[in-house]
Design a protein around this motif. Structure first.
Motif, PDB file in Angstrom:
ATOM      1  N   LEU A  50       0.889  -1.206   0.079  1.00 41.81           N
ATOM      2  CA  LEU A  50      -0.135  -0.025   0.031  1.00 41.81           C
ATOM      3  C   LEU A  50       0.790   1.300  -0.053  1.00 41.81           C
ATOM      4  CD1 LEU A  50      -3.067   1.179   0.291  1.00 41.81           C
ATOM      5  CD2 LEU A  50      -2.860   0.962   2.581  1.00 41.81           C
ATOM      6  N   ILE A  51       0.788   2.046  -0.942  1.00 38.72           N
ATOM      7  CA  ILE A  51       1.536   3.565  -1.185  1.00 38.72           C
ATOM      8  C   ILE A  51       0.491   4.724  -0.925  1.00 38.72           C
ATOM      9  CG2 ILE A  51       2.825   4.735  -2.768  1.00 38.72           C
ATOM     10  CD1 ILE A  51       3.552   2.234  -4.225  1.00 38.72           C
ATOM     11  N   ILE A  52       0.721   5.347   0.059  1.00 39.61           N
ATOM     12  CA  ILE A  52      -0.236   6.612   0.427  1.00 39.61           C
ATOM     13  C   ILE A  52       0.347   7.722   0.745  1.00 39.61           C
ATOM     14  CG2 ILE A  52      -2.090   7.021   2.414  1.00 39.61           C
ATOM     15  CD1 ILE A  52      -1.734   4.246   3.450  1.00 39.61           C
ATOM     16  N   ASP A  53      -0.160   8.805  -0.143  1.00 41.34           N
ATOM     17  CA  ASP A  53       0.267  10.063   0.087  1.00 41.34           C
ATOM     18  C   ASP A  53      -0.468  10.552   1.495  1.00 41.34           C
ATOM     19  OD1 ASP A  53       0.864  12.790  -0.206  1.00 41.34           O
ATOM     20  OD2 ASP A  53      -0.648  13.396  -1.595  1.00 41.34           O
ATOM     21  N   ILE A  54       0.420  11.139   2.115  1.00 39.40           N
ATOM     22  CA  ILE A  54       0.081  11.786   3.546  1.00 39.40           C
ATOM     23  C   ILE A  54      -1.209  12.888   3.423  1.00 39.40           C
ATOM     24  CG2 ILE A  54       0.576  12.985   5.651  1.00 39.40           C
ATOM     25  CD1 ILE A  54       3.337  11.465   5.529  1.00 39.40           C
ATOM     26  N   MET A  55      -0.954  13.742   2.833  1.00 34.15           N
ATOM     27  CA  MET A  55      -1.882  14.771   2.397  1.00 34.15           C
ATOM     28  C   MET A  55      -2.826  14.560   1.309  1.00 34.15           C
ATOM     29  SD  MET A  55       0.251  18.283   3.319  1.00 34.15           S
ATOM     30  CE  MET A  55      -0.893  19.412   2.938  1.00 34.15           C
ATOM     31  N   LEU A  80       4.036   2.342   2.428  1.00 32.94           N
ATOM     32  CA  LEU A  80       4.844   3.311   1.956  1.00 32.94           C
ATOM     33  C   LEU A  80       4.122   4.549   2.083  1.00 32.94           C
ATOM     34  CD1 LEU A  80       7.052   1.869  -0.835  1.00 32.94           C
ATOM     35  CD2 LEU A  80       7.754   2.307   1.438  1.00 32.94           C
ATOM     36  N   LEU A  81       4.871   5.391   2.878  1.00 33.35           N
ATOM     37  CA  LEU A  81       3.823   6.845   2.958  1.00 33.35           C
ATOM     38  C   LEU A  81       4.570   7.833   2.075  1.00 33.35           C
ATOM     39  CD1 LEU A  81       3.179   7.302   6.522  1.00 33.35           C
ATOM     40  CD2 LEU A  81       1.553   6.706   4.721  1.00 33.35           C
ATOM     41  N   MET A  82       4.179   8.844   1.554  1.00 31.68           N
ATOM     42  CA  MET A  82       4.668   9.668   0.349  1.00 31.68           C
ATOM     43  C   MET A  82       4.235  11.171   0.890  1.00 31.68           C
ATOM     44  SD  MET A  82       4.431   8.258  -3.422  1.00 31.68           S
ATOM     45  CE  MET A  82       2.749   8.602  -3.507  1.00 31.68           C
ATOM     46  N   SER A  83       5.021  12.081   0.597  1.00 36.00           N
ATOM     47  CA  SER A  83       4.820  13.509   0.965  1.00 36.00           C
ATOM     48  C   SER A  83       6.004  14.486   0.230  1.00 36.00           C
ATOM     49  CB  SER A  83       4.831  13.763   2.408  1.00 36.00           C
ATOM     50  OG  SER A  83       4.309  15.118   2.620  1.00 36.00           O
ATOM     51  N   ALA A  84       5.335  15.551  -0.149  1.00 35.33           N
ATOM     52  CA  ALA A  84       6.241  16.694  -0.875  1.00 35.33           C
ATOM     53  C   ALA A  84       6.818  17.431   0.599  1.00 35.33           C
ATOM     54  CB  ALA A  84       5.589  17.542  -1.636  1.00 35.33           C
ATOM     55  N   TYR A  85       6.298  17.166   1.698  1.00 41.26           N
ATOM     56  CA  TYR A  85       6.761  17.997   2.753  1.00 41.26           C
ATOM     57  C   TYR A  85       7.712  16.964   3.720  1.00 41.26           C
ATOM     58  CZ  TYR A  85       3.206  20.855   1.265  1.00 41.26           C
ATOM     59  OH  TYR A  85       2.209  21.632   0.453  1.00 41.26           O
ATOM     60  N   ASP A  86       8.855  17.398   3.929  1.00 36.30           N
ATOM     61  CA  ASP A  86       9.735  16.540   4.586  1.00 36.30           C
ATOM     62  C   ASP A  86       9.584  16.623   6.036  1.00 36.30           C
ATOM     63  OD1 ASP A  86      11.260  15.086   2.799  1.00 36.30           O
ATOM     64  OD2 ASP A  86      12.971  16.324   3.014  1.00 36.30           O
ATOM     65  N   ASP A  87       8.580  17.531   6.663  1.00 38.12           N
ATOM     66  CA  ASP A  87       8.407  17.601   8.116  1.00 38.12           C
ATOM     67  C   ASP A  87       7.750  16.619   8.397  1.00 38.12           C
ATOM     68  OD1 ASP A  87       9.679  20.293   7.771  1.00 38.12           O
ATOM     69  OD2 ASP A  87       7.630  21.337   7.971  1.00 38.12           O
ATOM     70  N   TYR A  88       7.057  15.753   7.373  1.00 40.38           N
ATOM     71  CA  TYR A  88       6.263  14.576   7.730  1.00 40.38           C
ATOM     72  C   TYR A  88       7.118  13.500   8.281  1.00 40.38           C
ATOM     73  CZ  TYR A  88       1.602  16.475   6.801  1.00 40.38           C
ATOM     74  OH  TYR A  88       0.255  17.375   6.766  1.00 40.38           O
ATOM     75  N   LYS A  96       3.107   3.502  11.954  1.00 42.65           N
ATOM     76  CA  LYS A  96       3.600   2.284  11.745  1.00 42.65           C
ATOM     77  C   LYS A  96       3.950   1.961  10.473  1.00 42.65           C
ATOM     78  CE  LYS A  96       0.842   0.994  15.486  1.00 42.65           C
ATOM     79  NZ  LYS A  96       0.888   0.169  16.503  1.00 42.65           N
ATOM     80  N   ALA A  97       4.243   2.750   9.561  1.00 45.06           N
ATOM     81  CA  ALA A  97       4.772   2.848   8.074  1.00 45.06           C
ATOM     82  C   ALA A  97       6.047   1.914   7.891  1.00 45.06           C
ATOM     83  CB  ALA A  97       4.733   4.172   7.520  1.00 45.06           C
ATOM     84  N   ASN A  98       6.145   1.342   6.901  1.00 51.59           N
ATOM     85  CA  ASN A  98       7.302   0.642   6.715  1.00 51.59           C
ATOM     86  C   ASN A  98       8.427   1.597   5.933  1.00 51.59           C
ATOM     87  OD1 ASN A  98       4.981  -1.563   6.278  1.00 51.59           O
ATOM     88  ND2 ASN A  98       6.587  -2.387   7.165  1.00 51.59           N
ATOM     89  N   GLY A  99       7.971   2.560   5.376  1.00 47.57           N
ATOM     90  CA  GLY A  99       8.798   3.681   4.750  1.00 47.57           C
ATOM     91  C   GLY A  99       8.351   4.701   4.228  1.00 47.57           C
ATOM     92  N   PHE A 100       9.127   5.793   3.880  1.00 48.69           N
ATOM     93  CA  PHE A 100       8.834   7.055   3.511  1.00 48.69           C
ATOM     94  C   PHE A 100       9.751   7.479   1.960  1.00 48.69           C
ATOM     95  CE2 PHE A 100       9.456  11.880   3.468  1.00 48.69           C
ATOM     96  CZ  PHE A 100       8.216  12.215   3.648  1.00 48.69           C
ATOM     97  N   ILE A 101       8.585   7.920   1.155  1.00 47.90           N
ATOM     98  CA  ILE A 101       9.397   8.594  -0.105  1.00 47.90           C
ATOM     99  C   ILE A 101       8.863  10.044  -0.149  1.00 47.90           C
ATOM    100  CG2 ILE A 101       9.024   8.291  -2.343  1.00 47.90           C
ATOM    101  CD1 ILE A 101       8.274   5.417  -2.247  1.00 47.90           C
ATOM    102  N   SER A 102       9.836  10.572  -0.342  1.00 49.99           N
ATOM    103  CA  SER A 102       9.734  12.278  -0.435  1.00 49.99           C
ATOM    104  C   SER A 102       9.457  12.386  -1.860  1.00 49.99           C
ATOM    105  CB  SER A 102      11.083  12.942   0.102  1.00 49.99           C
ATOM    106  OG  SER A 102      10.986  14.173   0.019  1.00 49.99           O
ATOM    107  N   GLU A 113      12.732   0.967  -3.774  1.00 47.57           N
ATOM    108  CA  GLU A 113      12.012   0.748  -2.405  1.00 47.57           C
ATOM    109  C   GLU A 113      10.733  -0.184  -2.531  1.00 47.57           C
ATOM    110  OE1 GLU A 113      11.394   1.270   1.513  1.00 47.57           O
ATOM    111  OE2 GLU A 113      12.862   1.603   0.551  1.00 47.57           O
ATOM    112  N   VAL A 114      10.071   0.052  -3.907  1.00 44.97           N
ATOM    113  CA  VAL A 114       9.039  -0.926  -3.860  1.00 44.97           C
ATOM    114  C   VAL A 114       9.472  -2.363  -3.825  1.00 44.97           C
ATOM    115  CG1 VAL A 114       7.231  -1.622  -5.535  1.00 44.97           C
ATOM    116  CG2 VAL A 114       7.384   0.813  -4.893  1.00 44.97           C
ATOM    117  N   GLY A 115      10.403  -2.454  -4.453  1.00 48.55           N
ATOM    118  CA  GLY A 115      10.955  -3.801  -4.662  1.00 48.55           C
ATOM    119  C   GLY A 115      11.316  -4.465  -3.208  1.00 48.55           C
ATOM    120  N   ARG A 116      12.125  -3.502  -2.622  1.00 47.34           N
ATOM    121  CA  ARG A 116      12.584  -3.738  -1.124  1.00 47.34           C
ATOM    122  C   ARG A 116      11.339  -4.191  -0.251  1.00 47.34           C
ATOM    123  NH1 ARG A 116      13.617  -1.794   3.746  1.00 47.34           N
ATOM    124  NH2 ARG A 116      12.923   0.338   3.700  1.00 47.34           N
ATOM    125  N   GLN A 117      10.414  -3.496  -0.085  1.00 49.10           N
ATOM    126  CA  GLN A 117       9.037  -3.795   0.591  1.00 49.10           C
ATOM    127  C   GLN A 117       8.449  -5.045   0.034  1.00 49.10           C
ATOM    128  OE1 GLN A 117       8.416  -2.322   3.178  1.00 49.10           O
ATOM    129  NE2 GLN A 117       9.941  -0.597   2.889  1.00 49.10           N
TER     130      GLN A 117
END
Length: 120
Positions: A50-55, A80-88, A96-102, A113-117
């Motif tokens: 599951l890949i999710i944008d935060i905002m 995997l969570l994604m965001s354009a804001y590094d503050d997240y 409990k996310a497994n990773g973050f993609i900026s 990262e997708v392959g690793r997950q």
């Protein structure tokens, strides 16, 4: 059989790019542009990732992440969570996310990262 990946992303250009990248790599992508459509359709099948944008326009992707990670039926699924804001990044560490993609992301880094997950 292709591994299914659910993507919850409201930006149409990013969704289209991710869908293309995943399809080219042999995955089956289901794209949802808001939480309501994800809950209506995405919750009916269990993806390999599951890949999710935060905002999102109708809520916070962190809430979806934490709900899936506390549900015994879905807690094993990497997220995997994604965001354009590094503050997240701080919020992601607390989740409990497994990773973050900026965003914007490097395509190779994203696919690695997708392959690793997925253990590829």
């Amino acid at each position: 059989m292709k591994k299914a990946i659910h993507v919850l992303e409201d930006d149409a250009d990013i969704s289209e790019l991710i869908a293309f990248l995943l399809a080219e790599s042999g995955y089956e992508a289901s794209i949802f542009n808001n939480i309501a459509s994800f809950k209506q359709h995405g919750g009916k099948s269990v993806p390999a990732l599951l890949i999710i944008d935060i905002m999102l326009p109708d809520g916070n992707g962190l809430d979806i992440c934490n709900a899936w990670k506390t549900d015994p039926a879905t807690k094993h699924i990497p997220i995997l969570l994604m965001s354009a804001y590094d503050d997240y990044r701080h919020d992601v560490r607390a989740s409990k996310a497994n990773g973050f993609i900026s965003k914007p992301f490097d395509i190779e880094v994203f696919m690695d990262e997708v392959g690793r997950q997925l253990g590829a």
